[in-house]
Design an enzyme around this catalytic site. Structure first.
Site, PDB file in Angstrom:
ATOM      1  N   GLN A 320       0.853  -1.188   0.000  1.00  0.00           N
ATOM      2  CA  GLN A 320       0.000   0.000   0.000  1.00  0.00           C
ATOM      3  C   GLN A 320       0.885   1.233   0.000  1.00  0.00           C
ATOM      4  O   GLN A 320       1.995   1.208   0.535  1.00  0.00           O
ATOM      5  CB  GLN A 320      -0.917   0.043   1.242  1.00  0.00           C
ATOM      6  N   PHE A 324       2.446  10.085   2.134  1.00  0.00           N
ATOM      7  CA  PHE A 324       3.754  10.127   2.784  1.00  0.00           C
ATOM      8  C   PHE A 324       4.145   8.794   3.419  1.00  0.00           C
ATOM      9  O   PHE A 324       5.220   8.669   3.998  1.00  0.00           O
ATOM     10  CB  PHE A 324       3.787  11.219   3.862  1.00  0.00           C
ATOM     11  N   ARG A 326       4.178   4.243   3.312  1.00  0.00           N
ATOM     12  CA  ARG A 326       4.156   3.014   2.516  1.00  0.00           C
ATOM     13  C   ARG A 326       4.135   1.807   3.445  1.00  0.00           C
ATOM     14  O   ARG A 326       4.664   1.847   4.553  1.00  0.00           O
ATOM     15  CB  ARG A 326       5.393   2.892   1.624  1.00  0.00           C
ATOM     16  N   LYS A 347       6.171  -0.982   7.844  1.00  0.00           N
ATOM     17  CA  LYS A 347       5.552   0.335   7.743  1.00  0.00           C
ATOM     18  C   LYS A 347       6.654   1.385   7.799  1.00  0.00           C
ATOM     19  O   LYS A 347       7.470   1.378   8.728  1.00  0.00           O
ATOM     20  CB  LYS A 347       4.556   0.566   8.887  1.00  0.00           C
ATOM     21  N   ASP A 448      -9.701   3.246  17.351  1.00  0.00           N
ATOM     22  CA  ASP A 448      -9.842   3.312  15.894  1.00  0.00           C
ATOM     23  C   ASP A 448     -10.059   1.915  15.319  1.00  0.00           C
ATOM     24  O   ASP A 448      -9.389   1.507  14.371  1.00  0.00           O
ATOM     25  CB  ASP A 448      -8.601   3.964  15.272  1.00  0.00           C
TER      26      ASP A 448
END
Length: 590
Positions: A320, A324, A326, A347, A448
């Site tokens: 993905q 800013f 990836r 990440k 979240d």
């Protein structure tokens, strides 16, 4: 827009009532001891008269008291001046009856057509309670009826409190017919309102059309970037099973022990005390969001003990990519034996990422750190060497992000023999609920929860992750409401939206939305509602509509998660049990 929103809201509200009737019998009952065979309920006719549904609403069914149904304050319309309760008992049960009214000036004390004390009839019968408005004020009155049941053989007393909200109107002494000029004025106002209403409908249709187009583009772009989903697209489909049963097989304690991710022995080894299990959840803890108070140096210090050399990490494919950030599929070499390797998620951020963005990535990556549960995915290692872009490493699951996986299922061909089933989706929900139940016991608030923050492998094992980089990788799921902070507005409970308060109860609300995502294969909730209007929309009682092919039992679980009062929402343990019962029923029919 207002007309469309109200119409959608009324439909969602009706589904919400329907769902509550199912859930009241699913996960909120407590046994009334003594076994006299007591039943107290509203008949189909009475339920239809009060809330417009063709169903019986039981408060006590064969000695089982529904403490979810009792405290719910049903609204009694102004034109309804009496309530009818059906009751009977198989053996001798004595009762006492009493009433309370919070504003006697608006409504007098209710009158029943039965005595204040006596014995419950052995045959099914109906008693009436008259609600007598004084007619002096326009107001809403809170009324409570207390019914105490006494079993002579055991002297056991059960207290039932029925709560109602009665609308009362003022009665005018003199009614005068309006003059001709007044009638003309009213007609003119009516014509103007009709014109405004038509214009609003046209604007709402145009707005909805544009929102759907944006949602479709976002769906296609996210699906196009999901290169990390290694399962071929020919193994999924957009259709779900619709033939679901209405009954559910009860789940015993031993069944829950064997459920993946909910093993009591596993939780005991991971630090959950016996005391916390006996008492359910600890005292409800409420947090505020305070990420902005953390500096980059503090964020690096928090993960320094799991830092490793960058030389041990090899990048493979980009899974993905955002503005800013990836996520890569990578390989981590074992420190002691270089011949051993294991796959990892990596990440990281791009060169132009700001210090604030790097800090948030490291801080949010620590959310699940130190926790051990088969349905959680905490970080393994980090690379924070000076002069290099920080990297966060997590265990690799080969089908990757759950939201992107669900959307690939929706876009796949309909005749695929490897289609994902409704039973599979419920199993995913159970795993998420098990992971969240563990977090609640450890007093960890996720803040979240959504399918975008879960990952899945080819055996449909689901793990909850942190939300690091989610704002960048799923920008359409986050909105700024003028406070310079992107938040997942469509997944948030009302108290989180209004007061920025988060707790395990707000995580339960987000779980209900996540379950809705599962049943719609990754659709965006509340897609036609302006994010700035979400708080008002929820406060007015509106919710997302029931998904197509979603059984009533499953939507009932979602609806209970969206109660405005956080104390009325179920605990994650209850959700696990309800979903497990439903999953077992599905398995009996597959």
């Amino acid at each position: 827009m207002a007309g469309t929103t109200a119409a959608a809201g009324r439909g969602a509200s009706m589904n919400f009532w329907r769902a509550l009737l199912v859930l009241w019998s699913c996960c909120s009952d407590t046994v009334c001891r003594g076994g006299p065979g007591v039943n107290v309920y509203l008949s189909v006719e009475e339920t239809r008269r009060l809330i417009g549904l063709d169903a019986e609403l039981y408060y006590v069914r064969n000695d089982v008291v529904s403490y979810y149904a009792l405290p719910f304050k049903l609204l009694v319309p102004g034109e309804t001046n009496s309530l009818h309760f059906t009751w009977h008992a198989k053996s001798k049960v004595e009762y006492t009856l009493g009433f309370q009214v919070d504003n006697p000036a608006v409504m007098g004390m209710p009158q029943a057509n039965i005595s204040a004390q006596g014995e419950i009839p052995r045959k099914e019968s109906v008693f009436r309670v008259d609600l007598l408005c004084t007619g002096t004020f326009d107001s809403e009155v809170a009324m409570e009826m207390q019914l105490n049941l006494t079993i002579n053989s055991s002297k056991n007393i059960t207290v039932l409190n029925f709560k109602r909200r009665k609308i009362c109107f003022k009665i005018d002494a003199v009614h005068t017919a309006p003059a001709t000029s007044t009638r003309v004025f009213y007609i003119s106002v009516g014509v103007c309102c009709a014109v405004i209403f038509l214009v609003a409908i046209i604007l709402a249709v145009l707005h909805l059309h544009s929102m759907k187009r944006v949602e479709l583009n976002d769906s296609m772009s996210e699906s196009g970037s999901s290169q990390g989903l290694s399962q071929p697209s020919t193994q999924t489909t957009q259709y779900l099973r619709a033939d679901t049963p209405n009954n559910a097989t009860p789940v015993t304690r031993s069944d829950l022990k064997e459920l993946p991710g909910c093993n009591p022995e596993e939780e005991r080894h991971n630090g959950v005390t016996q005391a916390s299990k006996k008492s359910g959840y600890p005292t409800l803890r409420i947090e505020k969001n305070d990420l902005k108070s953390v500096t980059l140096a503090e964020a690096k210090a928090r993960v320094k003990d799991v830092a490793i050399s960058r030389e041990r990490v090899t990048f493979k494919d980009v899974l993905q990519e955002g503005t800013f950030g990836r996520i890569f599929h990578g390989v981590l070499v074992d420190e002691k034996d270089p011949s051993k390797e294991k796959n990892v998620f990596i990440k990281t951020v791009k060169d132009h990422a700001s210090e604030v963005q790097v800090t948030m990535m490291l801080t949010e990556s620590c959310k699940l750190r130190g926790l051990h549960h088969r349905n959680l995915l905490p970080i393994n290692h980090v690379c924070i060497e000076d002069g290099e872009r920080p990297m966060v490493l997590l265990p690799f699951l080969n089908w990757g992000n759950l939201k992107l996986f669900l959307r690939q299922c929706k876009l796949a061909e309909a005749n695929n023999p490897q289609a994902i089933s409704q039973q599979d989706l419920v199993h995913m929900a159970i795993q998420i609920a098990c992971g969240m139940s563990y977090l609640a016991r450890r007093e960890v608030i996720h803040k979240d929860l959504a399918t975008r923050n879960c990952v899945i492998d080819d055996s449909l094992q689901v793990k909850i992750t942190d939300n690091a980089l989610s704002r960048d990788l799923f920008p359409m799921d986050y909105h700024c409401l003028g406070d310079n902070e992107n938040r997942p507005v469509r997944w948030m409970a009302l108290e989180s939206l209004v007061n920025n308060e988060f707790s395990s109860a707000s995580d339960v609300w987000a779980f209900g939305v996540t379950l809705w995502e599962l049943m719609t294969l990754g659709q965006t909730p509340y897609v036609d509602i302006d994010p700035f209007e979400m708080a008002v929309y929820l406060k007015d009682g509106y919710r997302i509509a029931q998904p197509i092919n979603c059984p009533d039992e499953l939507f009932a679980v979602m609806a209970c998660c969206w109660a405005l009062d956080r104390d009325e929402r179920p605990k994650f343990q209850q959700l696990v049990q309800c979903l497990t019962e439903f999953h077992a029923a599905l398995g009996a029919y597959v």
